[in-house]
Scaffold this active site. Structure first.
Site, PDB file in Angstrom:
ATOM      1  N   ASP A   1      -2.567  23.817   8.605  1.00 53.96           N
ATOM      2  CA  ASP A   1      -2.486  22.362   8.763  1.00 53.96           C
ATOM      3  C   ASP A   1      -3.728  21.715   8.154  1.00 53.96           C
ATOM      4  OD1 ASP A   1      -1.117  20.029  10.442  1.00 53.96           O
ATOM      5  OD2 ASP A   1      -3.298  19.811  10.619  1.00 53.96           O
TER       6      ASP A   1
ATOM      7  N   TYR B   1      -9.131  15.003   5.866  1.00 57.05           N
ATOM      8  CA  TYR B   1     -10.089  16.027   6.296  1.00 57.05           C
ATOM      9  C   TYR B   1     -11.092  16.370   5.197  1.00 57.05           C
ATOM     10  CZ  TYR B   1      -6.616  16.674  10.005  1.00 57.05           C
ATOM     11  OH  TYR B   1      -5.732  16.470  11.034  1.00 57.05           O
TER      12      TYR B   1
ATOM     13  N   LYS C   1      -1.008  15.510   5.203  1.00 52.87           N
ATOM     14  CA  LYS C   1      -0.699  14.206   5.808  1.00 52.87           C
ATOM     15  C   LYS C   1      -1.117  13.051   4.910  1.00 52.87           C
ATOM     16  CE  LYS C   1      -1.861  16.552  10.091  1.00 52.87           C
ATOM     17  NZ  LYS C   1      -3.128  17.294   9.920  1.00 52.87           N
TER      18      LYS C   1
ATOM     19  N   HIS D   1       0.087  10.230   8.785  1.00 57.75           N
ATOM     20  CA  HIS D   1      -1.009  10.685   9.659  1.00 57.75           C
ATOM     21  C   HIS D   1      -1.169   9.800  10.901  1.00 57.75           C
ATOM     22  CE1 HIS D   1      -5.056  13.048   9.354  1.00 57.75           C
ATOM     23  NE2 HIS D   1      -4.679  12.927  10.611  1.00 57.75           N
TER      24      HIS D   1
HETATM   25  P1  NDP Z   1      -8.715  22.295  18.881  1.00 55.25           P
HETATM   26  O1  NDP Z   1      -8.129  21.879  20.177  1.00 55.25           O
HETATM   27  O2  NDP Z   1      -7.983  23.216  18.014  1.00 55.25           O
HETATM   28  O3  NDP Z   1     -10.183  22.875  19.187  1.00 55.25           O
HETATM   29  C1  NDP Z   1     -11.038  23.264  18.157  1.00 55.25           C
HETATM   30  C2  NDP Z   1     -12.388  23.622  18.782  1.00 55.25           C
HETATM   31  O4  NDP Z   1     -12.241  24.740  19.648  1.00 55.25           O
HETATM   32  C3  NDP Z   1     -13.441  23.971  17.777  1.00 55.25           C
HETATM   33  O5  NDP Z   1     -14.676  23.486  18.257  1.00 55.25           O
HETATM   34  C4  NDP Z   1     -13.428  25.511  17.774  1.00 55.25           C
HETATM   35  O6  NDP Z   1     -14.697  26.007  17.429  1.00 55.25           O
HETATM   36  C5  NDP Z   1     -13.098  25.810  19.210  1.00 55.25           C
HETATM   37  N1  NDP Z   1     -12.328  27.040  19.411  1.00 55.25           N
HETATM   38  C6  NDP Z   1     -11.315  27.534  18.653  1.00 55.25           C
HETATM   39  N2  NDP Z   1     -10.789  28.643  19.197  1.00 55.25           N
HETATM   40  C7  NDP Z   1     -11.492  28.879  20.336  1.00 55.25           C
HETATM   41  C8  NDP Z   1     -11.414  29.873  21.321  1.00 55.25           C
HETATM   42  N3  NDP Z   1     -10.506  30.855  21.270  1.00 55.25           N
HETATM   43  N4  NDP Z   1     -12.297  29.826  22.352  1.00 55.25           N
HETATM   44  C9  NDP Z   1     -13.224  28.841  22.416  1.00 55.25           C
HETATM   45  N5  NDP Z   1     -13.331  27.853  21.520  1.00 55.25           N
HETATM   46  C10 NDP Z   1     -12.473  27.869  20.484  1.00 55.25           C
HETATM   47  O7  NDP Z   1      -9.125  20.960  18.120  1.00 55.25           O
HETATM   48  P2  NDP Z   1      -8.729  20.086  16.877  1.00 55.25           P
HETATM   49  O8  NDP Z   1      -8.936  18.674  17.308  1.00 55.25           O
HETATM   50  O9  NDP Z   1      -9.392  20.572  15.665  1.00 55.25           O
HETATM   51  O10 NDP Z   1      -7.134  20.257  16.718  1.00 55.25           O
HETATM   52  C11 NDP Z   1      -6.539  21.303  15.994  1.00 55.25           C
HETATM   53  C12 NDP Z   1      -5.959  20.821  14.669  1.00 55.25           C
HETATM   54  O11 NDP Z   1      -4.956  19.844  14.874  1.00 55.25           O
HETATM   55  C13 NDP Z   1      -6.964  20.110  13.763  1.00 55.25           C
HETATM   56  O12 NDP Z   1      -7.896  20.991  13.196  1.00 55.25           O
HETATM   57  C14 NDP Z   1      -6.034  19.424  12.806  1.00 55.25           C
HETATM   58  O13 NDP Z   1      -5.560  20.361  11.846  1.00 55.25           O
HETATM   59  C15 NDP Z   1      -4.922  18.959  13.752  1.00 55.25           C
HETATM   60  N6  NDP Z   1      -5.139  17.577  14.251  1.00 55.25           N
HETATM   61  C16 NDP Z   1      -4.253  16.607  13.859  1.00 55.25           C
HETATM   62  C17 NDP Z   1      -4.423  15.296  14.253  1.00 55.25           C
HETATM   63  C18 NDP Z   1      -3.473  14.232  13.792  1.00 55.25           C
HETATM   64  O14 NDP Z   1      -3.799  13.039  13.920  1.00 55.25           O
HETATM   65  N7  NDP Z   1      -2.320  14.585  13.284  1.00 55.25           N
HETATM   66  C19 NDP Z   1      -5.540  14.885  15.128  1.00 55.25           C
HETATM   67  C20 NDP Z   1      -6.386  16.001  15.541  1.00 55.25           C
HETATM   68  C21 NDP Z   1      -6.154  17.288  15.130  1.00 55.25           C
HETATM   69  P3  NDP Z   1     -14.870  27.128  16.262  1.00 55.25           P
HETATM   70  O15 NDP Z   1     -14.324  26.550  15.008  1.00 55.25           O
HETATM   71  O16 NDP Z   1     -16.336  27.336  16.236  1.00 55.25           O
HETATM   72  O17 NDP Z   1     -14.109  28.340  16.749  1.00 55.25           O
HETATM   73  C1  1BO Z   2      -9.303  11.063  11.567  1.00 56.78           C
HETATM   74  C2  1BO Z   2      -8.353  12.203  11.518  1.00 56.78           C
HETATM   75  C3  1BO Z   2      -8.067  12.770  12.872  1.00 56.78           C
HETATM   76  C4  1BO Z   2      -7.636  14.187  12.825  1.00 56.78           C
HETATM   77  O1  1BO Z   2      -6.345  14.338  12.306  1.00 56.78           O
END
Ligand code: NDP
Ligand code: 1BO
Length: 322
Positions: free
Chosen positions: A55, A60, A88, A121
């Site tokens: 994704d 991003y 997106k 998005h």
């Molecule tokens: P997540 O809920 O996936 O959490 C990510 C965080 O958790 C990072 O800090 C990561 O650190 C940490 N992490 C990952 N795996 C573990 C684990 N097993 N144990 C402990 N910590 C962990 O957050 P996101 O907000 O990034 O959401 C995921 C994805 O969803 C985004 O990356 C994006 O692709 C999508 N998204 C889409 C949105 C939209 O508007 N459509 C909005 C927000 C997100 P580390 O990298 O150090 O492991």
């Molecule tokens: C501003 C973008 C949020 C994560 O999709």
């Protein structure tokens, strides 16, 4: 229902069938805030972790890095047809004439011929160069029907296999369903035990729209720390799994695909080991009962201008439905 589709690293990978007829793998790698680490994360996920779903988004700023990761994974033997790549359409491109050029730019950055899924998005149009938070005049009228028609054309021209939306409300999704010739295949929404968003999940299920759960771990940085939530932790210990695995599995058991982000190789591989066990009903219900339901991604910084509008509060963005 999820269906086992193929085996990677000795485990079944499940997927969900979309309205478009294509299949979306149940777990994907999120890449928001992965920055320069995105290439390595994508290679680790695809080649070592058994992921087949990535994704990303223009916003991003990592599409080139993600594309390099995909290319390296294909050099290592993966076939494009086995991968599911989502991107997106950003808010500055939410006018009909900008949709196709935006997709073409995304394909170029990713070095791909087509996307598996292209999503709107956020359902708010921003002026190019808009400030965060927006100044007066930064949030513009959004021609949802005109933009969706262009998304439909991208699907008809096979530049994208499936189309969908993110961050929609009941009000906005019903409006879209009122004119859509192609029903969105996917609605991507924030969902985790701290924000279950049952109303949107039910509406999507009624309309056979698949839901992808974003921020499934609570997003961590500035979000909600579900990894250390006592209910999640208790269930993880009981099942001999990690909190991350319990949170991913909870989403899959609700019928959603899930896109945890990590740039850490061990956590990337950990988060997808969720296919040969289940969360027992009692524990699943305990996760469904975590109190203090709150969004992490309210959109305030992106779209709210308290004095000038058009959105003066976070509740305005979400059509006062929460
Ligand atoms: P997540 O809920 O996936 O959490 C990510 C965080 O958790 C990072 O800090 C990561 O650190 C940490 N992490 C990952 N795996 C573990 C684990 N097993 N144990 C402990 N910590 C962990 O957050 P996101 O907000 O990034 O959401 C995921 C994805 O969803 C985004 O990356 C994006 O692709 C999508 N998204 C889409 C949105 C939209 O508007 N459509 C909005 C927000 C997100 P580390 O990298 O150090 O492991
Ligand atoms: C501003 C973008 C949020 C994560 O999709």
């Amino acid at each position: 229902m999820a269906h086992a589709t193929f085996t990677a690293e000795g485990q079944n990978m499940e997927s969900f069938r979309l309205l478009s007829g294509h299949k979306i793998p149940a777990v994907g790698l999120g890449t928001w805030r992965s920055g320069s680490q995105a290439t390595h994360a994508v290679v680790t996920a695809l080649v070592e972790g058994g992921y087949r779903h990535i994704d990303t988004a223009w916003e991003y700023g990592d599409q080139k890095e993600v594309g390099q990761g995909i290319k390296r994974a294909m050099h290592a033997g993966l076939e494009r047809r086995d991968l599911f790549v989502t991107s997106k359409l950003w808010c500055t491109e939410l006018s009909p004439e900008r949709v196709r050029p935006a997709l073409q730019n995304t394909l170029k950055e990713l070095q791909l011929e087509y996307l598996d899924l292209y999503l709107i998005h956020w359902p708010f149009r921003l002026r190019e160069g808009a400030s965060r938070p927006p100044k007066a005049g930064d949030v513009l009228d959004f021609d949802m029907e005109g933009v969706w028609r262009e998304m439909e054309k991208l699907a008809k021209d096979n530049l994208v296999r499936s189309i969908g939306v993110c961050n929609f409300t009941v009000t906005k999704l019903n409006k879209l369903l009122g004119f859509a010739e192609l029903i969105p295949s996917v609605c991507q929404m924030e969902m985790h035990p701290g924000w279950r968003n049952d109303t949107m999940l039910e509406l999507c299920k009624r309309n056979q729209i698949h839901v992808t759960a974003y921020s499934p771990l609570g997003s961590q940085e500035g979000g909600r720390d579900l990894i250390h939530d006592q209910t999640v932790d208790r269930i993880a210990k009981k099942l001999n799994k990690t909190p991350g695995q319990v949170l991913v599995k909870w989403g899959i058991q609700r019928g959603t695909s899930v896109i945890p982000k990590s740039q850490n190789p061990d956590r990337i591989k950990e988060n997808i080991k969720v296919f040969d066990w289940v969360i027992p009903e009692q524990d699943f219900q305990a996760l469904n009962s975590i109190p203090d339901q709150k969004r992490v991604m309210g959109g305030e910084d992106l779209f709210v201008n308290e004095t000038e509008g058009p959105y003066r509060t976070v509740a305005d963005l979400w059509d006062h439905e929460d």
